[in-house]
Write a protein that holds these residues in place. Structure first.
Motif, PDB file in Angstrom:
ATOM      1  N   ARG A  36      -7.806  12.691  -4.625  1.00  0.00           N
ATOM      2  CA  ARG A  36      -7.321  12.307  -5.947  1.00  0.00           C
ATOM      3  C   ARG A  36      -5.834  12.024  -5.974  1.00  0.00           C
ATOM      4  NH1 ARG A  36      -4.544  13.655 -10.135  1.00  0.00           N
ATOM      5  NH2 ARG A  36      -3.568  15.245  -8.858  1.00  0.00           N
ATOM      6  N   ALA A  37      -5.064  12.649  -5.077  1.00  0.00           N
ATOM      7  CA  ALA A  37      -3.603  12.620  -5.135  1.00  0.00           C
ATOM      8  C   ALA A  37      -3.051  11.230  -4.827  1.00  0.00           C
ATOM      9  CB  ALA A  37      -3.013  13.654  -4.181  1.00  0.00           C
ATOM     10  N   HIS A  38      -1.747  11.059  -5.115  1.00  0.00           N
ATOM     11  CA  HIS A  38      -1.088   9.752  -4.958  1.00  0.00           C
ATOM     12  C   HIS A  38      -1.151   9.158  -3.551  1.00  0.00           C
ATOM     13  CE1 HIS A  38       0.262   9.692  -8.995  1.00  0.00           C
ATOM     14  NE2 HIS A  38       1.143  10.666  -8.882  1.00  0.00           N
ATOM     15  N   PRO A  39      -0.908   9.938  -2.465  1.00  0.00           N
ATOM     16  CA  PRO A  39      -0.800   9.296  -1.145  1.00  0.00           C
ATOM     17  C   PRO A  39      -2.031   8.502  -0.722  1.00  0.00           C
ATOM     18  CG  PRO A  39       0.105  11.511  -1.057  1.00  0.00           C
ATOM     19  CD  PRO A  39      -0.540  11.362  -2.402  1.00  0.00           C
ATOM     20  N   GLN A  40      -3.227   8.925  -1.160  1.00  0.00           N
ATOM     21  CA  GLN A  40      -4.425   8.226  -0.684  1.00  0.00           C
ATOM     22  C   GLN A  40      -4.619   6.866  -1.338  1.00  0.00           C
ATOM     23  OE1 GLN A  40      -7.584   7.566  -2.262  1.00  0.00           O
ATOM     24  NE2 GLN A  40      -6.722   8.059  -4.268  1.00  0.00           N
ATOM     25  N   THR A  41      -3.919   6.594  -2.464  1.00  0.00           N
ATOM     26  CA  THR A  41      -4.121   5.315  -3.144  1.00  0.00           C
ATOM     27  C   THR A  41      -3.679   4.135  -2.295  1.00  0.00           C
ATOM     28  OG1 THR A  41      -1.993   5.579  -4.255  1.00  0.00           O
ATOM     29  CG2 THR A  41      -3.944   6.322  -5.440  1.00  0.00           C
ATOM     30  N   GLY A  42      -2.548   4.293  -1.594  1.00  0.00           N
ATOM     31  CA  GLY A  42      -2.076   3.214  -0.743  1.00  0.00           C
ATOM     32  C   GLY A  42      -2.513   3.348   0.697  1.00  0.00           C
ATOM     33  N   HIS A  43      -2.847   4.586   1.097  1.00  0.00           N
ATOM     34  CA  HIS A  43      -3.250   4.861   2.487  1.00  0.00           C
ATOM     35  C   HIS A  43      -4.457   5.792   2.446  1.00  0.00           C
ATOM     36  CE1 HIS A  43       0.671   3.180   3.785  1.00  0.00           C
ATOM     37  NE2 HIS A  43       1.108   3.765   2.684  1.00  0.00           N
ATOM     38  N   PRO A  44      -5.654   5.245   2.227  1.00  0.00           N
ATOM     39  CA  PRO A  44      -6.826   6.065   1.943  1.00  0.00           C
ATOM     40  C   PRO A  44      -7.103   7.176   2.959  1.00  0.00           C
ATOM     41  CG  PRO A  44      -7.309   3.761   1.549  1.00  0.00           C
ATOM     42  CD  PRO A  44      -5.946   3.812   2.172  1.00  0.00           C
ATOM     43  N   VAL A  45      -7.075   6.873   4.248  1.00  0.00           N
ATOM     44  CA  VAL A  45      -7.406   7.886   5.252  1.00  0.00           C
ATOM     45  C   VAL A  45      -6.198   8.759   5.560  1.00  0.00           C
ATOM     46  CG1 VAL A  45      -8.209   8.276   7.603  1.00  0.00           C
ATOM     47  CG2 VAL A  45      -9.188   6.416   6.252  1.00  0.00           C
ATOM     48  N   THR A  46      -5.084   8.120   5.932  1.00  0.00           N
ATOM     49  CA  THR A  46      -3.880   8.872   6.288  1.00  0.00           C
ATOM     50  C   THR A  46      -3.369   9.699   5.121  1.00  0.00           C
ATOM     51  OG1 THR A  46      -3.275   7.099   7.816  1.00  0.00           O
ATOM     52  CG2 THR A  46      -1.556   8.679   7.251  1.00  0.00           C
ATOM     53  N   GLY A  47      -3.315   9.103   3.930  1.00  0.00           N
ATOM     54  CA  GLY A  47      -2.805   9.810   2.758  1.00  0.00           C
ATOM     55  C   GLY A  47      -3.638  11.017   2.403  1.00  0.00           C
ATOM     56  N   ALA A  48      -4.978  10.876   2.413  1.00  0.00           N
ATOM     57  CA  ALA A  48      -5.858  11.998   2.086  1.00  0.00           C
ATOM     58  C   ALA A  48      -5.728  13.122   3.111  1.00  0.00           C
ATOM     59  CB  ALA A  48      -7.303  11.515   1.993  1.00  0.00           C
ATOM     60  N   LEU A  49      -5.642  12.761   4.392  1.00  0.00           N
ATOM     61  CA  LEU A  49      -5.508  13.775   5.443  1.00  0.00           C
ATOM     62  C   LEU A  49      -4.179  14.519   5.323  1.00  0.00           C
ATOM     63  CD1 LEU A  49      -6.760  15.047   7.962  1.00  0.00           C
ATOM     64  CD2 LEU A  49      -5.667  13.259   9.332  1.00  0.00           C
ATOM     65  N   LEU A  50      -3.092  13.783   5.054  1.00  0.00           N
ATOM     66  CA  LEU A  50      -1.781  14.411   4.877  1.00  0.00           C
ATOM     67  C   LEU A  50      -1.793  15.394   3.707  1.00  0.00           C
ATOM     68  CD1 LEU A  50       0.696  11.432   5.407  1.00  0.00           C
ATOM     69  CD2 LEU A  50       0.642  13.540   6.754  1.00  0.00           C
TER      70      LEU A  50
END
Length: 406
Positions: A36-50
């Motif tokens: 749900r958080a912001h990072p996954q919106t532009g980077h779906p895999v990397t952002g969600a994992l971070l």
């Protein structure tokens, strides 16, 4: 909904004195927040994992600290001190990478998201300083309750600021792509050119500029395969970069407060698999309809019994304007194959005169096609530049009396 349900189930497990059961719903909370958080919106895999790793480390850091303080056990504090160093490193590393994905340095101090993020970083730095102080107390065989207690309070502040960040729009998200270009408000000034193998057509209207890029084969190309950077210089020469938003495949939109006079837009365009490059557009504001001039030019050209046409054609401007070709034809025959042969066009506008000759721009937006015509005193075409999706054609018209020097 998943997060709310996870917290309720965890609370129920604690109420039933089944603390170990709470791990499963709380893990679901972490996964849901990562998605749900912001990072996954532009980077779906990397952002969600971070985000997932960041939250796990932060939860263990804060939760373990509170547990250790309640237990008041020195051996437990020593064990926590070793664990906290690793957790701190993970929290800071994943937090910094996520911040770099979300907030450009230029927006760090000028946006609400960036300012709250800076405040959070200050509190994290304070918590790390308190952790170091507590570790020194342990080495001196002292119980570090006071610095550790303050550290827990500071981490609570970090948690509060993190909650604020979840509801603030990240700078990278304040200008999301549009499903399509906004419609023009009033008359349009067209402009077109070519950058390498990429066709560029633009439409300037009140308060906005829409630019379309076309590669030789569009097919299944996605929006992100086209890239465009633009710098705008107003009639006074003041220059600034344009903030572009996507508006479809190869389409880019930017708000522009046009001023009377000639503005220039410098572009750097690229498309995956094709040669890009730099190009420039000239926008003359305000729009001045040129329907009468176009009809006059077509009428005069139809009466021309014969002339010589010199033509340069290129599909890649990095290789030049192409090889020269010469053709002898009549005005009526030429107009039969030219887009404006009917004497009408969806968009036509007057351009500033050049060397004493009138100039008009004629555009067919649906075909991403534009022509710039230079007319002589009789209304005949002296020079023509045709910018289309796949070619740039430069034409020079020589009439018999001009060739004889009269």
């Amino acid at each position: 909904m998943v997060e709310t349900g996870g917290f309720l189930l965890a609370a129920l497990a604690v109420f039933l004195q089944r603390d170990a059961w709470a791990a499963v719903p709380l893990s679901a909370v972490l996964v849901a927040e990562a998605l749900r958080a912001h990072p996954q919106t532009g980077h779906p895999v990397t952002g969600a994992l971070l985000t997932f790793v960041h939250l796990v480390a932060a939860a263990l850091w804060g939760g373990t600290l509170v547990h250790v303080l309640r237990a008041r056990s020195r051996p437990l504090l020593i064990g926590y001190a070793r664990l906290a160093a690793w957790l701190f490193a993970v929290v800071v590393a994943t937090g910094l990478v996520s911040a770099l994905l979300l907030v450009p340095f230029s927006d760090l101090a000028t946006t609400s998201y960036g300012q709250v993020l800076l405040a959070k970083l200050v509190l994290v730095a304070a918590a790390s300083a308190l952790a170091v102080t507590a570790r020194r107390h342990l080495k001196r065989h002292q119980t570090p309750r006071r610095p550790a207690g303050i550290e827990a309070a500071v981490l609570a502040g970090v948690l509060a600021l993190s909650a604020v960040l979840t509801v603030l729009p990240a700078p990278a998200q304040t200008d999301p792509s549009l499903p399509f270009a906004p419609p023009a408000d009033g008359p349009v000034v067209p402009a077109a050119t070519r950058a390498g193998e990429i066709g560029i057509s633009a439409r300037a209207s009140a308060g906005q500029l829409v630019i379309d890029l076309t590669a030789p084969a569009t097919g299944e190309r996605a929006d992100e395969r086209y890239e465009l950077a633009a710098t705008f210089a107003d009639p006074r020469g003041r220059s600034r970069p344009l903030k572009l938003r996507g508006c479809g495949t190869g389409c880019f939109y930017a708000p522009v407060p046009w001023r009377d006079g000639t503005s220039r837009v410098t572009l750097a365009a690229s498309a995956e698999g094709w040669t890009g490059g730099r190009a420039g557009l000239t926008i003359s504001w305000p729009p001045r309809p040129a329907d009468a001039e176009l009809r006059e030019a077509v009428t005069e050209m139809k009466s021309v019994p014969g002339f010589t046409l010199h033509e340069l054609l290129t599909s890649n401007t990095t290789l030049g304007l192409g090889n020269a070709m010469t053709l002898h034809t009549t005005g009526e025959r030429f107009l039969a194959s030219d887009p404006y042969g009917s004497g009408t066009a969806p968009v036509s506008t007057r351009l500033p005169d050049q060397n004493g000759h009138r100039r008009i721009a004629v555009a067919y937006p649906a075909e991403h096609l534009q022509l710039t015509l230079t007319l002589d005193d009789d209304g005949r075409v002296l020079h023509e530049i045709l910018a289309g999706p796949n070619h740039l054609i430069t034409r020079t018209f020589v009439y018999p009396e001009l060739a004889e020097g009269h």
